[in-house]
Each structure stands twice: as structure tokens, then as C-alpha cells.
Design an enzyme around this catalytic site. Structure first.
Site, PDB file in Angstrom:
ATOM      1  N   GLU A  69       0.818  -1.210   0.000  1.00 54.28           N
ATOM      2  CA  GLU A  69       0.000   0.000   0.000  1.00 54.28           C
ATOM      3  C   GLU A  69       0.853   1.262   0.000  1.00 54.28           C
ATOM      4  O   GLU A  69       1.967   1.277   0.537  1.00 54.28           O
ATOM      5  CB  GLU A  69      -0.889   0.028   1.247  1.00 54.28           C
ATOM      6  CG  GLU A  69      -1.825  -1.161   1.363  1.00 54.28           C
ATOM      7  CD  GLU A  69      -2.472  -1.283   2.726  1.00 54.28           C
ATOM      8  OE1 GLU A  69      -3.573  -1.846   2.796  1.00 54.28           O
ATOM      9  OE2 GLU A  69      -1.858  -0.822   3.729  1.00 54.28           O
ATOM     10  N   ASP A 240      -7.364  -4.095   8.776  1.00 56.26           N
ATOM     11  CA  ASP A 240      -6.659  -3.089   7.980  1.00 56.26           C
ATOM     12  C   ASP A 240      -6.675  -3.403   6.496  1.00 56.26           C
ATOM     13  O   ASP A 240      -5.867  -2.883   5.733  1.00 56.26           O
ATOM     14  CB  ASP A 240      -5.216  -2.942   8.465  1.00 56.26           C
ATOM     15  CG  ASP A 240      -4.457  -4.269   8.457  1.00 56.26           C
ATOM     16  OD1 ASP A 240      -5.004  -5.273   7.978  1.00 56.26           O
ATOM     17  OD2 ASP A 240      -3.316  -4.286   8.951  1.00 56.26           O
TER      18      ASP A 240
END
Length: 362
Positions: A69, A240
């Protein structure tokens, strides 16, 4: 920054770099408790400036092995981003589940002004953010915390809560007893009263605050509705990514729910289990006193923390400010990272004059 100031700075090509070893030196000089406190102050300060920030859900590249990410944001003067991965399978291969690095830049020039490791720094900022949320949402008389999931994040959570909220009693549970043993060994000199439990239910019993920080990327039920009595504050920080949750849906529905950035939390947090238009409370509004947090001692408050880019921005700002202090020059290295010729249009000439081209083998 004005043009005159830019012209006075002849070292725009040099970027301070905080390596892992440097980060250890910073922790050694400042103390880990002071760093947790300091980062928490920066995180809270930036939540108060929430409306200044560019906000977007993290840019994620998913694979069957994990996720990589990018987490960018800017307050109009500084720009920051973090590269971070999440690969739970790494643990079985003797590797870190999460690794990260970050960059802070000036918006005016676009030049980077800090490059730093963020594996350790992410652990610090995650714990700092959790305790900022609990400061505004947990009962003021909270003294006992359950830590469910005793991996790499757990010690940082415990120290943050002790340092800022006075948590002294810990109830631990992990599916791997070795993780709990590791925690006890690491924390033996910090003055905690620690009980290692045989189940998540046992760990939750008698806790004022429950923190879940498990690693597996799947929809799990770590906490069920019947395990949590009235008045408890929950930090659910393991969720997450899409497809990963920790709490039973009924528990989420019974709780007063607080999030960082709803568009991201709806994708990655416990909110995945609820309708897309389910109402939530935003933490920044609580911190700015625009919204009530905990309203009585019987409420269950839930911080559905997935981690947001402003928190990394806060941590980057904190590190930049610390290494700029007197006596901190040994806590970073200068990297010649930016090709910055005297004549901005003559990048080729910079290469030619270096002699690099003449050394090429024909």
C-alpha cells in the site's frame, strides 16, 4: 519558502535519511515513552487540523500473499507518504509481517526533506493513535487492558497506554503462547501486572479497555457480543484490509462507533460488516469538541482503527523535528538523492561533466 531562501540553500540535493540503526539511536536518546507521548501529541494536533488535509483511502495492491500500500496526504505545506506491506504468511517464513518506509516533502518545491524507515515508526504511531482515541473515549478510571494478539504491535500498545493513560494491569491472549511469552519477557522491567490467559474470553474478563491486534487477513471473530460488558472501550486495530475483521457484527452494532476516515474504514475496518450508509462518528470531530465521545460510563465505545495517512504524516513531522534538534546530528545520514544541477535545464550536462559518460565501455 521564498525564492531568496531557496537560492541560499545549496544543499537541496541532500536528504536526511533515518535508517533502522538511526531510529534506534533516536529512541535511545529520547526514550521510547517520550517518543510515544510526542507522536501522540503530533497525531492529536493533526486531527485538530483535519480539514486542511488532502484525504484519500490508501492505494492498495492486493495479491494472494498479502497487500502492498501507499498512504499519501498533504496539509498544503508538507506532503508525506508511507509505503507499507501486510503479509501475514511472512511470519511462518521468519520475516516481518509489516515493513514500511516514508518520505516527507515540501509542497512549495516538491523536494523531499526526509526519508525514513517506518517499520518501527509505524508501530509507534499506531500505538500513539490508539491511546489518543482511548484518551477521548475510554472511561477515565480505566486501569486494566486486555491485549488480544501479542505480536509485534503489542508491546508498543502497552507502553503507550501506561505512559499516557496510566494502564498498569494487562490481560494477554494469543493463539500462539510463544507470542505471549515474548511479550512478558519484553515487558518485565516496565512495572506491569500481567496475567496470561487461555482464551480471548478470559482476557476480556474484567478489562476496562480491550485492544485487538491480530494479524491473519480473514474475517475472524475475536470478540463476541457476550464477552464485552457495558462501559468497556474497544480498540479494534487489526482490521486493515478488505476481508479482515475481528469483532462479531452484533458487538459492533451495540457499540458507539468511532473511525478515522469513513471511506477507508468502510473498505477495511469492522464497518465492512455493516450497511454502506451505517452512521459513524469521526474521531477528529471528538478531538475538536465538535462531537460528543463517551457520554456515560455504561456505553461501549469502539475505535475502529485501520490506520490513516495523517497519522503517518504526524510521525514523519515528529521525526523531522527531532533530528533537527541540537545534539541529534548523529541520528541521521545525508543522502545525495536529488539530481540538482546548477542550471536546472542542463541535467545532461551534469552527467557529461561528471565524467561518467567517458568511462563507458565502447
Amino acid at each position: 519558502m521564498t525564492i531568496d531562501k531557496l537560492n541560499m540553500n545549496k544543499d537541496l540535493n541532500i536528504v536526511p535519511f533515518v535508517s533502522v540503526d538511526n531510529m534506534m539511536k533516536i529512541i535511545g536518546k529520547l526514550g521510547i515513552e517520550n517518543m510515544l507521548k510526542g507522536i501522540a501529541e503530533y497525531v492529536e494536533e493533526d486531527f485538530r487540523r483535519w480539514q486542511l488535509f488532502d484525504k484519500t483511502p490508501r492505494v492498495a495492491a492486493h495479491s494472494k500473499e498479502g497487500v502492498i500500500e501507499l498512504m499519501p496526504t498533504s496539509d498544503g505545506e508538507l506532503y508525506g507518504f508511507k509505503y507499507v506491506n501486510g503479509h501475514p504468511k511472512n511470519m511462518k517464513e521468519g520475516l516481518q509481517t509489516v515493513t514500511a518506509f516514508g518520505v516527507l516533502s515540501e509542497v512549495y518545491t516538491g523536494y523531499p526533506i526526509l526519508f525514513t524507515e517506518m517499520t518501527i515508526l509505524t508501530a509507534l504511531r499506531t500505538a500513539a493513535t490508539s491511546v489518543v482515541a482511548a484518551k477521548h473515549l475510554a472511561r477515565k478510571d480505566s486501569r486494566c487492558m486486555a491485549l488480544i494478539g501479542n505480536g509485534a504491535q503489542s508491546e508498543f500498545q502497552a507502553l503507550a497506554f501506561k505512559t499516557l493513560l496510566g494502564i498498569e494491569k494487562l490481560r494477554l491472549y494469543d493463539i500462539d503462547p510463544v507470542a505471549s511469552e515474548k511479550f512478558v519477557d519484553n515487558m518485565q522491567s516496565y512495572g506491569f501486572d500481567i496475567v496470561v490467559c487461555d482464551s480471548a474470553r478470559e482476557a476480556a474478563t474484567g478489562a476496562d479497555i480491550i485492544t485487538t491486534c491480530t494479524a491473519d487477513k480473514l474475517n475472524a471473530t475475536i470478540l463476541t457480543d457476550d464477552m464485552v460488558p457495558s462501559g468497556v472501550h474497544i480498540n479494534a486495530i487489526g482490521g486493515d484490509c478488505p476481508g479482515k475483521t475481528e469483532l462479531q457484527k452484533e458487538l459492533v452494532l451495540r457499540s458507539k462507533l468511532f473511525v478515522e476516515y469513513p471511506p477507508q474504514t468502510r473498505i477495511e475496518g469492522e464497518l465492512q460488516q455493516l450497511d454502506d450508509d451505517y452512521p459513524v462518528n469521526e474521531l477528529w470531530q471528538v478531538i475538536r469538541d465538535e462531537l460528543a465521545g463517551r457520554e456515560n460510563d455504561d456505553e461501549i465505545t469502539l475505535f475502529d482503527g485501520v490506520g490513516f495517512a495523517t497519522e503517518d504524516f504526524s510521525a514523519l513531522r515528529y521525526i523531522r523535528d527531532q533530528i533537527s534538534r541540537p545534539g541529534m546530528s548523529a541520528t541521521y545520514e545525508n543522502l545525495d538523492m536529488i539530481a540538482d544541477p546548477d542550471e536546472p535545464r542542463d541535467l545532461f550536462g551534469m552527467v557529461r561533466r561528471s565524467g561518467a559518460m567517458s568511462k563507458a565501455v565502447a
